[in-house]
Enzyme design. Sequence first.
Site, PDB file in Angstrom:
ATOM      1  N   LYS A 116      -3.716  -2.450   6.440  1.00 46.55           N
ATOM      2  CA  LYS A 116      -4.835  -3.284   6.008  1.00 46.55           C
ATOM      3  C   LYS A 116      -5.852  -3.485   7.126  1.00 46.55           C
ATOM      4  CE  LYS A 116      -5.955  -7.950   4.437  1.00 46.55           C
ATOM      5  NZ  LYS A 116      -5.450  -9.313   4.223  1.00 46.55           N
TER       6      LYS A 116
ATOM      7  N   CYS B 260       3.714  -7.517  14.451  1.00 45.38           N
ATOM      8  CA  CYS B 260       5.018  -6.867  14.297  1.00 45.38           C
ATOM      9  C   CYS B 260       6.153  -7.816  14.639  1.00 45.38           C
ATOM     10  CB  CYS B 260       5.119  -5.578  15.100  1.00 45.38           C
ATOM     11  SG  CYS B 260       4.745  -5.692  16.840  1.00 45.38           S
TER      12      CYS B 260
ATOM     13  N   HIS C 155       3.960   1.626   2.351  1.00 43.42           N
ATOM     14  CA  HIS C 155       5.205   0.991   1.929  1.00 43.42           C
ATOM     15  C   HIS C 155       5.901   1.840   0.862  1.00 43.42           C
ATOM     16  CE1 HIS C 155       2.502  -2.575   2.925  1.00 43.42           C
ATOM     17  NE2 HIS C 155       3.441  -2.639   3.859  1.00 43.42           N
TER      18      HIS C 155
ATOM     19  N   HIS D  81       0.065  -1.821  17.002  1.00 42.71           N
ATOM     20  CA  HIS D  81      -1.137  -2.214  16.269  1.00 42.71           C
ATOM     21  C   HIS D  81      -2.427  -2.084  17.081  1.00 42.71           C
ATOM     22  CE1 HIS D  81       2.144  -4.322  14.098  1.00 42.71           C
ATOM     23  NE2 HIS D  81       1.437  -3.964  13.060  1.00 42.71           N
TER      24      HIS D  81
ATOM     25  N   LYS E 186      -2.962   5.264  11.289  1.00 42.12           N
ATOM     26  CA  LYS E 186      -1.813   4.752  10.551  1.00 42.12           C
ATOM     27  C   LYS E 186      -2.290   3.903   9.381  1.00 42.12           C
ATOM     28  CE  LYS E 186       2.272   1.771  11.187  1.00 42.12           C
ATOM     29  NZ  LYS E 186       1.869   0.626  10.357  1.00 42.12           N
TER      30      LYS E 186
ATOM     31  N   CYS F 153       3.678 -10.008  19.903  1.00 39.07           N
ATOM     32  CA  CYS F 153       2.742  -9.536  18.872  1.00 39.07           C
ATOM     33  C   CYS F 153       3.121 -10.178  17.549  1.00 39.07           C
ATOM     34  CB  CYS F 153       2.782  -8.013  18.754  1.00 39.07           C
ATOM     35  SG  CYS F 153       1.760  -7.384  17.383  1.00 39.07           S
TER      36      CYS F 153
ATOM     37  N   HIS G 233       0.852  -1.192   0.000  1.00 40.40           N
ATOM     38  CA  HIS G 233       0.000   0.000   0.000  1.00 40.40           C
ATOM     39  C   HIS G 233       0.889   1.243   0.000  1.00 40.40           C
ATOM     40  CE1 HIS G 233       0.891   0.455   4.260  1.00 40.40           C
ATOM     41  NE2 HIS G 233       0.292  -0.678   4.563  1.00 40.40           N
TER      42      HIS G 233
ATOM     43  N   CYS H  68      -0.979  -4.479  21.786  1.00 42.40           N
ATOM     44  CA  CYS H  68       0.293  -4.082  21.183  1.00 42.40           C
ATOM     45  C   CYS H  68       0.340  -2.566  21.057  1.00 42.40           C
ATOM     46  CB  CYS H  68       0.441  -4.726  19.801  1.00 42.40           C
ATOM     47  SG  CYS H  68       1.794  -4.054  18.813  1.00 42.40           S
TER      48      CYS H  68
END
Length: 513
Positions: free
Chosen positions: A301, A133, A25, A151, A298, A130, A22, A148
């Site tokens: 997905k 990550c 990245h 996330h 952030k 987690c 996405h 986490c």
Amino acid sequence: MTAAKDTFYITTPIYYANDVPHIGHAYTTVAADVLARWRRLNGDRVFFLTGTDEHGQKVAQAAADRGVDPQRHVDEINPRWHDMNRLLRISNDDFIRTTDPRHTKRVQEFMQRLYDRGDLYTATYTGPYCVRCEGYYTIEELLDGGLCPIHRKPVERLEQENWFFRLSRYADALLDLYDRHPDFVRPAARLNEVRSFVAAGLDDISASRSAFDWGVPVPWEPGHVFYVWFDALLNYITASGYGDSDEFARRWPADVHLIGKDILRFHAVYWPAMLMAAGVEVPRQIFAHGFLLVGGEKMGKSNATGIAPAQLVEHFGRDCYRYYFLREISFGHDGTFSWESMSDRYTADLANALGNLVNRVLNMVGSYCDGVVPEPTGATGEPEARLFEDLAVATDGLEAFDRLDFQRGLADLWTFVSGVNRYVEARAPWAQRKAGDSDGLHTTLYTCVDALRIIAVLILPVMPDAAEALWAKLGIGDDLHGLRLPRAATRGMLPVGARTTRGDVLFPRLDDT
């Protein structure tokens, strides 16, 4: 005799192959590409690395969710990352996959070295983990009693016997590194964050997993694979020739690792400690940029904000995509993306300021001089002097790229673009022609086209398509990609008699209805 380092070496993080890319990245990858192209334009030998991280529990779970084995999963996902690089015209020199035999072999050699030196031992790990990550946390680091911190999703409780790396042994060496090299981690706030983490005390970290087998096998312990971060971080040396003394010496240490701030600890604490343990020089700089935010969250997905780069490129074009994120957002800080702000930036900076300028100047050269660059026979004065001052701002300002301050560099470059527009208005070539001032007209038009030549050179690292299209319009025979600064941006280098063409508009108006 071992070769000496003669290469500017830049890396992106290697991206998890659990899903397709996405724009979060692509943000890092485009920034790395602009820096790589900038250094090449300045005459440097460059080695630019990107790739995919294909091992670990997260990838194994993604494959299981699809009902395929992990190798098939990463083999099917991998082309999507190459598609993104082609779409955005990324000029990487290598693409590493952690399933490549060249990588796995060198990982085992490196980790064997740590084992032989006594930096690995067996113990039982019990604590939060987690999967998203692939990171271990303490109870104190979790949010709301069990989430986490990156996330904001529930973590797992992991308990298994692993091989551990003696990270705690390197706490003092790391603090000394941060003190002696304050630019080792940038921005400065990230260095303070890392220093505080290390100063609070380091625990040894797990270096292997035995609950699943999707990873690089531990050669001295059947049934164990290396913890994915030990595998992944080593890509920076396995791809740059670790084990080949000459190739590795020419490239290593890396000049800059570009990463997102969510993986700072792995790169600024674990990674240099691993290298110290193996007797390998640490990288020169780790630059941790901020998050791309959509609707205040952030990019990712899991929260449905994973926008594909192709969605934006289809509407705005590749050059606007590459320009917008680096011009709109201060690299190193969080920044918010919106369709509206991208549209505004396209219209103001690209269509109006640059595209309209190119169209206007070349139309006048076509109408007044039959498309041929005239000889500048008239006197120069204050308008030219001011324009040359703007050029100095641009050429000096672009050195901000070396500091990863893309926003500042592009703002200064657009000072020159705006300056050329002001120069056209100040000299008013249409009025010079009407008054019969051919000498003044020819000097004005030559100065304008020469300015477009310099703009084509300076935008090349950021907008290669537009740079090439503009260069072709100017009718200059030299290979644009073969030019080098500072000579290429010296005024007065435009050959008299070059035949210009108007061609298509560089940045046509968008239909945003």
